[in-house]
Design an enzyme around this catalytic site. Structure first.
Site, short mmCIF file in Angstrom:
data_model
loop_
_atom_site.label_atom_id
_atom_site.label_comp_id
_atom_site.label_asym_id
_atom_site.label_seq_id
_atom_site.Cartn_x
_atom_site.Cartn_y
_atom_site.Cartn_z
N ASP A 238 0.81 -1.22 0.00
CA ASP A 238 0.00 0.00 0.00
C ASP A 238 0.84 1.28 0.00
O ASP A 238 0.44 2.31 0.55
CB ASP A 238 -0.97 0.03 1.20
N LYS B 94 1.73 2.26 -4.97
CA LYS B 94 2.26 1.71 -6.22
C LYS B 94 1.35 1.99 -7.40
O LYS B 94 1.81 2.36 -8.48
CB LYS B 94 2.47 0.19 -6.07
P1 GDP Z 1 -0.86 0.42 -3.47
O1 GDP Z 1 -1.43 -0.86 -3.02
O2 GDP Z 1 0.61 0.50 -3.24
O3 GDP Z 1 -1.21 0.76 -4.89
O4 GDP Z 1 -1.50 1.56 -2.55
P2 GDP Z 1 -3.05 1.68 -2.13
O5 GDP Z 1 -3.82 2.18 -3.28
O6 GDP Z 1 -3.51 0.45 -1.46
O7 GDP Z 1 -2.94 2.76 -0.97
C1 GDP Z 1 -2.36 4.00 -1.18
C2 GDP Z 1 -3.41 5.06 -0.81
O8 GDP Z 1 -2.78 6.31 -0.78
C3 GDP Z 1 -4.50 5.20 -1.87
O9 GDP Z 1 -5.68 5.60 -1.25
C4 GDP Z 1 -3.97 6.30 -2.79
O10 GDP Z 1 -5.00 6.98 -3.47
C5 GDP Z 1 -3.30 7.19 -1.77
N1 GDP Z 1 -2.17 7.97 -2.21
C6 GDP Z 1 -1.12 7.62 -2.98
N2 GDP Z 1 -0.19 8.59 -3.00
C7 GDP Z 1 -0.68 9.58 -2.19
C8 GDP Z 1 -0.16 10.84 -1.77
O11 GDP Z 1 0.94 11.26 -2.11
N3 GDP Z 1 -0.96 11.56 -0.91
C9 GDP Z 1 -2.20 11.15 -0.52
N4 GDP Z 1 -2.89 11.94 0.26
N5 GDP Z 1 -2.68 9.97 -0.89
C10 GDP Z 1 -1.92 9.19 -1.71
P1 IMO Z 2 -0.99 -4.12 -2.29
O1 IMO Z 2 -0.54 -4.67 -3.62
C1 IMO Z 2 -0.99 -4.53 2.02
C2 IMO Z 2 -1.13 -8.57 3.66
C3 IMO Z 2 -2.37 -9.00 4.39
C4 IMO Z 2 -1.76 -9.95 5.41
C5 IMO Z 2 -0.64 -10.63 4.60
C6 IMO Z 2 -1.05 -11.97 4.00
O2 IMO Z 2 -2.27 -3.40 -2.34
O3 IMO Z 2 0.11 -3.35 -1.65
P2 IMO Z 2 -2.63 -12.65 1.97
O4 IMO Z 2 -4.08 -12.40 1.74
O5 IMO Z 2 -1.74 -12.15 0.90
O6 IMO Z 2 -2.34 -14.09 2.32
O7 IMO Z 2 -2.29 -11.84 3.32
O8 IMO Z 2 -0.33 -9.73 3.57
N1 IMO Z 2 -1.36 -8.07 2.28
C7 IMO Z 2 -1.27 -6.79 1.94
N2 IMO Z 2 -1.06 -5.68 2.69
N3 IMO Z 2 -1.10 -4.41 0.69
C8 IMO Z 2 -1.29 -5.50 -0.08
O9 IMO Z 2 -1.29 -5.45 -1.43
C9 IMO Z 2 -1.42 -6.76 0.54
N4 IMO Z 2 -1.63 -8.01 0.09
C10 IMO Z 2 -1.58 -8.80 1.16
O10 IMO Z 2 -3.01 -7.92 5.01
O11 IMO Z 2 -1.15 -9.23 6.44
MG MG Z 3 -2.95 -1.56 -1.77
#
Ligand code: GDP
Ligand code: IMO
Ligand code: MG
Length: 421
Positions: A12, A15
């Site tokens: 998270d 990316k």
């Molecule tokens: P990913 O799994 O790595 O693609 O990240 P996620 O989408 O799960 O979580 C990142 C969160 O941060 C999302 O809600 C994005 O919209 C938000 N986000 C990403 N970059 C920024 C930033 O620079 N500032 C803010 N406020 N939100 C961001």
């Molecule tokens: P993105 O791509 C954050 C975490 C789960 C749990 C552990 C194992 O959005 O960054 P799983 O279901 O994979 O067996 O869970 O990994 N987890 C993530 N945490 N971002 C993710 O993906 C995750 N994918 C799995 O919360 O702790």
């Molecule tokens: Mg994510």
């Protein structure tokens, strides 16, 4: 130029957003590991997309996207995702390719994931319950089913029947409900039919694209510390989330990769159980009060803490990170003082890299360096030089402590809230 993008923390990191930005300079975006446990958010104007299996590059017109062999695919979920995007006007025909050797996530994987978590009680991993661990488990045990099987209904049905019988026995022993073969067979064959136009030999296709000098971007899912080998085992996911996973998960050899981009937040988050040395209730409370840091896949509140340079230093090493994208700087805008963990203190020793034992990590105390905050909104800044001086100092320190070049800064969820460092 072929680029691997990885998460340098616990997932998270933002990316999806950075992939969306980098896709402008790429022709093809590839997801090569993980499954629909991932949730990658891209915000474009008033539209918000959360992608789980389909590469985030799909939101840029004309770009091709590949789900390659290393991904585990729940075909019913994938059909749902395809239809969801098509309803929103995103065209996928001739743009999405799916590997025929990718393994399937089946309903018994999801049920086993859930049943095992319940059984573990307090020791649970906190998985996304998407069946990821059991699906990769079957792959390694050579009892998995693949998309290529789904293309041959008779073969698929016979294999499925045997697998369901065996897994029902396991499920029942764990106190779970058995599955009905006919229901699963129908749903999966239907999904298989819907996916057929997208399924191909992606290894051969990708190599043809390389010959044609197309630029490939690998969209890592999860993050370095969720890696099955390098993460905080057993509190990890079941794939190689680090840079090497892009090679084995796609069939593109290492020497064809030109750079690795590591994405990291300006602070740390983790969702699910497991050690998080810099976890801090005040940071969590502040970010949650701002309405941020809730999981994109499960909606769970993410645990938050200070930036951990011991972790990102290790991530740089394991992934060979060249360039950094630092996101969510704006999350720290209101703070008077910001802490950064520069080392761990563990049983009287000072550590520069995390210990391999998750238990040992529980005994690590972060050694913090203090930084003065900037207490000013950065959301409208579009140039590094225009950032408050303390924010510039803070970012430079994060890059220096991690040991890689700072290339991209993100100050908001929107596509435009991004600039070169
Ligand atoms: P990913 O799994 O790595 O693609 O990240 P996620 O989408 O799960 O979580 C990142 C969160 O941060 C999302 O809600 C994005 O919209 C938000 N986000 C990403 N970059 C920024 C930033 O620079 N500032 C803010 N406020 N939100 C961001
Ligand atoms: P993105 O791509 C954050 C975490 C789960 C749990 C552990 C194992 O959005 O960054 P799983 O279901 O994979 O067996 O869970 O990994 N987890 C993530 N945490 N971002 C993710 O993906 C995750 N994918 C799995 O919360 O702790
Ligand atoms: Mg994510």
């Amino acid at each position: 130029m072929n680029t691997i993008l990885v998460g340098a923390q616990w997932g998270d990191e933002g990316k999806g957003k950075i992939i969306d930005v980098l896709t402008e300079e790429a022709d093809i975006v590839v997801r090569s590991q993980g499954g629909n446990n991932a949730g990658h958010t891209v915000e474009i104007g008033k539209e918000k997309f959360v992608l789980h299996l389909i590469p985030s590059g799909i939101l840029r017109k004309g770009k091709k996207c590949v789900i390659s062999n290393g991904v585990v695919i729940d075909p019913v979920a994938l059909v749902g995702e395809i239809e969801g995007l098509e309803k929103r006007g995103i065209k996928l025909a001739n743009r999405l390719l799916i590997s025929e050797t990718a393994h399937l996530v089946l309903p018994y994987h999801r049920k086993l994931d859930e049943a095992r978590e319940i059984r573990k009680g307090r020791d649970k991993i906190g998985t996304t319950k998407r069946g990821i661990g059991p699906a990769y488990g079957d792959k390694a045990a050579r009892t998995g089913l693949r998309l290529i099987d789904l293309a041959q209904p008779k073969v698929f049905s016979a294999k499925l029947k045997a697998r369901i019988e065996e897994n029902n026995a396991i499920l029942e022993s764990l106190g779970g409900e058995p599955l009905k073969f006919a229901e699963v067979e129908k749903a999966y064959l239907e999904a298989g039919k819907r996916l057929r136009p997208f399924i191909t030999n992606t290894v051969v296709w990708l190599h043809r694209q390389l010959e044609a000098k197309k630029r490939i971007l690998f969209e890592g899912a999860q993050g370095t510390f969720l890696d099955i080998d390098f993460g905080t085992y057993p509190y990890v996911t079941s794939s190689n989330t680090t840079a090497g996973g892009s090679c084995t998960g796609s069939g593109i050899p290492p020497h064809r990769m030109d750079r690795v981009v590591g994405v990291m937040k300006a602070y740390t988050t983790r969702v699910g159980e497991g050690p998080l040395p810099t976890e801090c209730a005040e940071v969590s409370d502040m970010l949650h009060a701002m309405g941020r840091e809730f999981g994109a896949t499960t909606g769970r509140a993410r645990r938050c803490g200070w930036f951990d340079a011991v972790a990102t230093r290790y991530a740089r090493m394991v992934n060979g990170i060249d360039d950094l994208a630092i996101t969510n700087l704006d999350g720290l805008d209101s703070l008077k003082q910001i802490l950064v963990c520069v080392a761990y203190e563990c049983r009287g020793k000072k550590l520069q890299y995390p210990p391999n034992d998750a238990e040992e990590l529980l005994h690590c105390r972060p050694v913090y360096r203090k930084f003065a905050g900037w207490q000013k909104s950065t959301s409208d800044v579009r140039q590094f030089k225009k950032l408050p001086v303390n924010a510039q100092k803070y970012l430079k320190a994060l890059a220096e402590l991690t040991g890689a070049k700072m290339k991209i800064i993100s100050v908001g969820a929107q596509r435009e809230q991004t600039f070169q460092a």
